[in-house]
Design a protein around this motif. Structure first.
Motif, PDB file in Angstrom:
ATOM      1  N   UNK A   1      34.742  12.243  19.855  1.00 17.07           N
ATOM      2  CA  UNK A   1      34.055  13.387  20.449  1.00 17.07           C
ATOM      3  C   UNK A   1      32.825  12.894  21.187  1.00 17.07           C
ATOM      4  N   UNK A   2      32.527  13.535  22.293  1.00 19.55           N
ATOM      5  CA  UNK A   2      31.322  13.217  23.029  1.00 19.55           C
ATOM      6  C   UNK A   2      30.968  14.412  23.892  1.00 19.55           C
ATOM      7  N   UNK A   3      30.078  14.202  24.839  1.00 16.54           N
ATOM      8  CA  UNK A   3      29.738  15.220  25.827  1.00 16.54           C
ATOM      9  C   UNK A   3      29.034  14.513  26.969  1.00 16.54           C
ATOM     10  N   UNK A   4      28.903  15.212  28.075  1.00 13.66           N
ATOM     11  CA  UNK A   4      28.004  14.715  29.096  1.00 13.66           C
ATOM     12  C   UNK A   4      26.591  14.878  28.552  1.00 13.66           C
ATOM     13  N   UNK A   5      25.695  13.958  28.877  1.00 16.88           N
ATOM     14  CA  UNK A   5      24.301  14.136  28.454  1.00 16.88           C
ATOM     15  C   UNK A   5      23.700  15.348  29.154  1.00 16.88           C
ATOM     16  N   UNK A   6      24.273  15.685  30.306  1.00 15.70           N
ATOM     17  CA  UNK A   6      23.905  16.877  31.072  1.00 15.70           C
ATOM     18  C   UNK A   6      24.438  18.082  30.295  1.00 15.70           C
ATOM     19  N   UNK A   7      23.639  18.551  29.339  1.00 14.81           N
ATOM     20  CA  UNK A   7      24.154  19.554  28.408  1.00 14.81           C
ATOM     21  C   UNK A   7      22.995  20.402  27.915  1.00 14.81           C
ATOM     22  N   UNK A   8      23.303  21.214  26.941  1.00 12.54           N
ATOM     23  CA  UNK A   8      22.354  22.199  26.422  1.00 12.54           C
ATOM     24  C   UNK A   8      21.060  21.545  25.955  1.00 12.54           C
ATOM     25  N   UNK A   9      21.164  20.448  25.205  1.00  8.30           N
ATOM     26  CA  UNK A   9      19.942  19.860  24.644  1.00  8.30           C
ATOM     27  C   UNK A   9      19.864  18.351  24.806  1.00  8.30           C
ATOM     28  N   UNK A  10      20.760  17.755  25.612  1.00 13.83           N
ATOM     29  CA  UNK A  10      20.769  16.309  25.737  1.00 13.83           C
ATOM     30  C   UNK A  10      19.751  15.757  26.710  1.00 13.83           C
TER      31      UNK A  10
END
Length: 678
Positions: free
Chosen positions: A541-550
């Protein structure tokens, strides 16, 4: 041909690999111009040689010095592996723990030539987003990961593997920092020197944390942006017959052509680099290519009339395209273009991120290295011309937005007419940032770019995760607050259609936007499917750092934060620290990703689901913090949607207690408090 075992055996020094010859059949990164003094050049060479026994220094010193002279950086081409670089199935990696093998899988995907922008220079995307600074670092990291146990943590300083350190089983297996330069020295010029000396690195967002999944990573976000821009500014979700014009077909910007077609509109994308354009065309992300502006306008008019989706690439400079469109409007009075943006890499405008219109692509690459001052003048003149044409069309009904790539920021620095206003709350331009105007509302609701990678490498695993995610979201939507219903509908449609759009480039990966509850429940469902043997391997699992709180960035992620804290980076730092002790498999914190060096702080994570009860517990705790940290910050700054979202989260989990702001409702109170102010 070497093997994965050979790759993980450490630096090959006895014997040394053959002397390097740069492969000119692949596209290479622009030559860097660090302006090192003689003393700094010597230091750069000393730093590079530290990786090798002193008995080899006589052989390697002149070679590395030549690389520094020719390319502005020591990449150590001699040590670039001959093994095909791609994300191999996790079971093939020689590792002692599954978490280490998962990291290997992710790292090699970042350097896959089908994925990476300049793979031989270890640039994953964005023109200068490095996975590592040199090939010695890559080989050492792979060696350390092959030895790692569940009681060790790998520490990376801007690409440099400091080593394996004793740790705990529930601690992160890797902690990554990139570009953590003392703030007073975090300038572009200083970066060029420090990178050339091998002591810091620009990891972009997901390059330096090994979480990049190719242009798919931004396809969904671009799709949502175009859809919501149309809803808000064109008054419709039906984009058939609508035209969207932009630029860039690189690692991230390449998503725009695919997203336009998914939305149903005519997407026109200018790209000066033939290699990047033809890569996207070959992958099927671009449907038609033209080098002729008259033909380009004719095709736009044809498909607009037919209301037929199209992705059209113009092989040429975007300034010529905008000027042609403005000229056509003056001549015909016909409004051809409905929406526009730009995704050139303006975080890096003078080192290949933006190509000026006055000279050819080849000449620009020469000038940026040989005559950087002259090149900068050309870039700024070009930006002023581009804005002039955009303004003419925007004044006549086209909606334009900044795509968070520092485009308007660089235009303002060039003196372009973007009606700059400076004040307490940061910098505002004539055109809104897409976060400020569109995606900020989505982030405030807790939705952001959640992603996962099926490390088995099997396509069937990816299809199964698509089904699981869709089913989970459909179940949640039946009881979700009305405030988020539209977001769930958009994302359910996305995940149900994802496989038919052929989004995979590199690893078997997927992305969708989800809030905290969606992410947590999808993660748990994946983990149960792995435990049951339905999914054949671990899922990262991961996400873009361009996110809600990253990410903290006043020009993008936090551009809609109006309490004066848009320039503060507490959120991103707290995000990474919090993720690290709540179960993340690895964490990363970067300077500069997305908007540019010195303009942003961003953090990311990787979390391995292996089917264990421990993985389920970690995913619940970590994903809750990873999202709610940002929603709470937005709530405190005065966003009503964020406040409603965080209150709902507290109702769902009694352990969550967030400070709620009491904002002034009567504006006269401030006037009374400052009776003598203007």
């Amino acid at each position: 041909m070497s093997t994965l075992q050979d790759l993980c055996a450490g630096l090959p020094t006895d014997p040394l690999p053959p002397p390097p010859s740069r492969d000119e059949s692949v596209v290479h990164a622009p030559v860097r111009t660090p302006h090192l003094t003689t003393a700094e050049q010597r230091l750069a060479l000393e730093n590079a040689l530290r990786y090798f026994p002193s008995t080899l220094h006589d052989v390697l010193a002149p070679e590395f010095a030549e690389e520094l002279r020719l390319y502005g950086h020591i990449y150590m081409y001699r040590f670039r592996p001959s093994l095909e670089m791609r994300a191999y199935p996790i079971c093939e990696y020689p590792a002692k723990c599954v978490h280490a093998a998962a990291l290997m899988h992710m790292i090699m995907n970042n350097l896959d030539p089908h994925v990476a922008q300049y793979p031989h220079e270890l640039v994953t995307y964005g023109g200068n987003g490095q996975a590592f600074s040199n090939w010695a670092q890559f080989r050492l990291v792979m060696s350390y990961l092959s030895e790692m146990t569940d009681e060790q943590t790998l520490v990376l300083y801007s690409g440099h593997p400091m080593g394996l350190f004793p740790s705990k089983r529930d601690a992160p297996r890797a902690v990554i920092t990139n570009g953590m330069v003392i703030p007073n020295y975090s300038s572009r010029d200083m970066y060029e020197k420090l990178f050339a000396m091998g002591v810091t690195m620009y990891g972009q967002m997901t390059a330096g944390s090994f979480c990049y999944i190719g242009p798919q990573g931004i396809v969904h976000g671009t799709t949502l942006t175009i859809l919501n821009a149309a809803r808000k500014h064109l008054g419709s979700s039906d984009l058939h017959g609508k035209v969207f014009v932009t630029s860039g077909l690189g690692g991230m910007s390449g998503a725009q052509a695919k997203a336009a077609v998914i939305c149903g509109c005519v997407g026109v994308v200018a790209e000066v680099c033939g290699e990047a354009l033809h890569k996207r065309h070959k992958q099927g992300w671009v449907m038609q290519v033209t080098t002729d502006l008259d033909e380009c306008v004719a095709i736009i008019r044809e498909y607009r009339t037919k209301k037929q989706p199209l992705s059209l690439a113009y092989h040429g400079n975007v300034v010529h395209l905008w000027e042609k469109l403005a000229e056509d409007y003056k001549r015909t009075g016909e409004k051809l273009i409905d929406m526009g943006s730009d995704q050139t890499s303006c975080h890096n405008p003078f080192q290949g991120g933006y190509y000026p219109v006055q000279v050819s692509y080849e000449e620009a690459r020469r000038l940026m290295h040989e005559k950087p001052a002259e090149f900068k003048i050309l870039v700024q003149e070009s930006l002023r011309r581009q804005i002039k044409a955009i303004n003419e069309l925007a004044d006549n009904g086209m909606f334009f937005w900044d795509y968070g790539n520092a485009f308007l920021l660089e235009c303002s620095r060039a003196g372009a007419d973007v009606t700059l206003e400076s004040g307490l709350y940061g910098t505002k331009f004539r055109y809104p940032s897409y976060v400020q105007d569109i995606m900020g509302d989505i982030f405030s609701l807790g939705f952001g770019p959640f992603r996962w990678v099926c490390t088995s490498g099997e396509e069937n695993d990816l299809h199964l995760t698509d089904d699981i995610a869709g089913n989970v979201m459909e179940t949640i939507m039946t009881e979700a607050p009305e405030l988020v219903q539209q977001q769930y509908k958009d994302n359910i449609r996305w995940i149900r259609e994802a496989s038919q759009h052929k989004l995979v480039v590199g690893s078997q990966a997927r992305i969708l936007y989800s809030n905290e509850r969606g992410r947590s429940e999808i993660a748990v469902a994946f983990n149960k499917a792995i435990a049951a043997g339905k999914i054949k391997g671990p899922v990262v699992l991961s996400r873009d750092h361009h996110d809600v709180s990253g990410t903290d960035s006043p020009y993008r992620e936090t551009s809609n934060i109006y309490d004066g804290s848009a320039f503060c980076a507490d959120m991103a730092i707290q995000n990474v620290i919090g993720d690290s002790f709540r179960g993340a498999t690895w964490v990363a914190i970067h300077n500069g990703g997305g908007v540019g060096w010195g303009e942003v702080t961003n953090g990311g994570f990787g979390l391995v689901l292996d089917g264990s009860i421990d993985a389920e517990d970690k995913s619940r705790k970590m994903l809750s913090w990873d999202v709610n940290n940002g929603v709470a910050r937005r709530s405190w700054s005065g966003n009503d949607n964020a406040e409603a979202t965080i209150r709902h989260a507290m109702d769902m989990d009694p352990r969550l207690k967030v400070t709620i702001a009491h904002h002034i409702k009567d504006a006269t109170i401030l006037s009374k408090a400052f009776p003598h102010s203007n």
